[in-house]
Write a protein that holds these residues in place. Structure first.
Motif, mmCIF file in Angstrom:
data_model
loop_
_atom_site.group_PDB
_atom_site.id
_atom_site.type_symbol
_atom_site.label_atom_id
_atom_site.label_comp_id
_atom_site.label_asym_id
_atom_site.label_seq_id
_atom_site.Cartn_x
_atom_site.Cartn_y
_atom_site.Cartn_z
ATOM 1 N N THR A 12 0.829 -1.206 0.000
ATOM 2 C CA THR A 12 0.000 0.000 0.000
ATOM 3 C C THR A 12 0.865 1.257 0.000
ATOM 4 O O THR A 12 0.678 2.177 0.807
ATOM 5 N N ASN A 13 1.838 1.306 -0.913
ATOM 6 C CA ASN A 13 2.650 2.508 -1.044
ATOM 7 C C ASN A 13 1.934 3.522 -1.934
ATOM 8 O O ASN A 13 0.876 3.238 -2.514
ATOM 9 N N LEU A 14 2.506 4.707 -2.046
ATOM 10 C CA LEU A 14 1.831 5.785 -2.775
ATOM 11 C C LEU A 14 1.617 5.437 -4.242
ATOM 12 O O LEU A 14 0.546 5.716 -4.807
ATOM 13 N N ASP A 15 2.607 4.847 -4.887
ATOM 14 C CA ASP A 15 2.469 4.513 -6.307
ATOM 15 C C ASP A 15 1.333 3.529 -6.528
ATOM 16 O O ASP A 15 0.496 3.708 -7.426
ATOM 17 N N ASN A 16 1.266 2.477 -5.724
ATOM 18 C CA ASN A 16 0.210 1.484 -5.884
ATOM 19 C C ASN A 16 -1.163 2.036 -5.520
ATOM 20 O O ASN A 16 -2.168 1.708 -6.165
ATOM 21 N N LEU A 17 -1.227 2.862 -4.485
ATOM 22 C CA LEU A 17 -2.514 3.459 -4.114
ATOM 23 C C LEU A 17 -3.042 4.372 -5.208
ATOM 24 O O LEU A 17 -4.261 4.505 -5.384
ATOM 25 N N GLN A 18 -2.145 4.994 -5.940
ATOM 26 C CA GLN A 18 -2.578 5.863 -7.031
ATOM 27 C C GLN A 18 -3.008 5.055 -8.254
ATOM 28 O O GLN A 18 -3.988 5.398 -8.906
ATOM 29 N N ASP A 19 -2.314 3.971 -8.548
ATOM 30 C CA ASP A 19 -2.586 3.205 -9.766
ATOM 31 C C ASP A 19 -3.702 2.177 -9.592
ATOM 32 O O ASP A 19 -4.542 2.003 -10.473
ATOM 33 N N ARG A 20 -3.727 1.454 -8.481
ATOM 34 C CA ARG A 20 -4.714 0.377 -8.279
ATOM 35 C C ARG A 20 -5.080 0.298 -6.798
ATOM 36 O O ARG A 20 -4.730 -0.659 -6.106
#
Length: 232
Positions: free
Chosen positions: A50-58
């Protein structure tokens, strides 16, 4: 053996949702540690982090997928990772979540766990954005590996602590002490996982307070005492 079987049978019958969830967590852990290669396992956990990149993409995928794994060990008994497993999977899920399910029903128990996981994760994300922008966290935090059940476990631990009749405040202090003592406080802000665990604890305490208030309202009123003057 009969006594053990009886205890396990009672545990399963009284907390079936927790039992199934613990079994699922053990299966996913064994899948990553015994079936997949190290590189494949790293890709799996990075995919549900649940890092920022993953939270933004999916966001939906990582928020749900992160709850299917625990970040710890079942074999390295002398490591801090095993202590984390005992706290999150052992006391948090296997004990506290099961107790909440038996006492308040599966819906409320799972709701507290999921609320702690989701809310702590989503509330920590803006803090990470601000901290990266100000140089308080390194930019690598944006795509760090961060997964597991610990926020949800912290929430049910806090709820369970507040619902105890004895040693309530001592248990609550222990719930807070776990992330505080294990966090990194060397920078301007503590590390983001410490912040997330403290937020999850606050959510759990709030849920526990709501359950206590509801229990007091539902308690029957004391029976009226007879008028001694009339009796005489």
């Amino acid at each position: 053996m009969r006594r053990v079987a009886r205890v396990l049978g009672t545990y399963v019958s009284r907390s079936p949702v927790t039992t199934g969830y613990v079994g699922l967590l053990l299966l996913t852990h064994l899948w990553c540690t015994s079936v997949l290669s190290t590189a494949e396992a790293q890709r799996v956990v990075l995919g549900v982090s649940t890092n920022l990149d993953n939270l933004q993409d999916r966001p939906v995928r990582v928020l749900a997928g992160s709850m299917l794994f625990f970040d710890g060990t079942l074999t390295e008994f002398t490591s801090l990772a095993f202590v984390g497993t005992l706290i999150t999977l052992g006391i948090g899920v296997s004990v506290c979540l099961a107790w909440l399910e038996r006492r308040y029903g599966a819906g409320r128990a799972v709701g507290i766990f999921v609320l702690g996981h989701l809310a702590a994760t989503l509330l920590t994300a803006p803090l990470i954005h601000v901290a990266i922008a100000h140089g308080w966290y390194p930019d690598s935090v944006r795509h760090a590996t961060d997964f597991g059940i610990s926020y949800g476990a912290e929430a049910v631990l806090a709820t369970g602590a507040l619902l105890l009749k004895r040693a309530r405040w001592l248990a609550a202090a222990g719930v807070v002490a776990w992330p505080v003592s294990g966090g990194d406080w060397s920078g301007v802000l503590p590390d983001f996982t410490t912040v997330g665990h403290l937020l999850a604890a606050a959510i759990g305490f709030a849920c526990g307070a709501c359950l206590l208030r509801a229990a007091r309202r539902a308690a029957p009123a004391p029976a009226p005492q007879p008028d001694t003057a009339l009796v005489e």
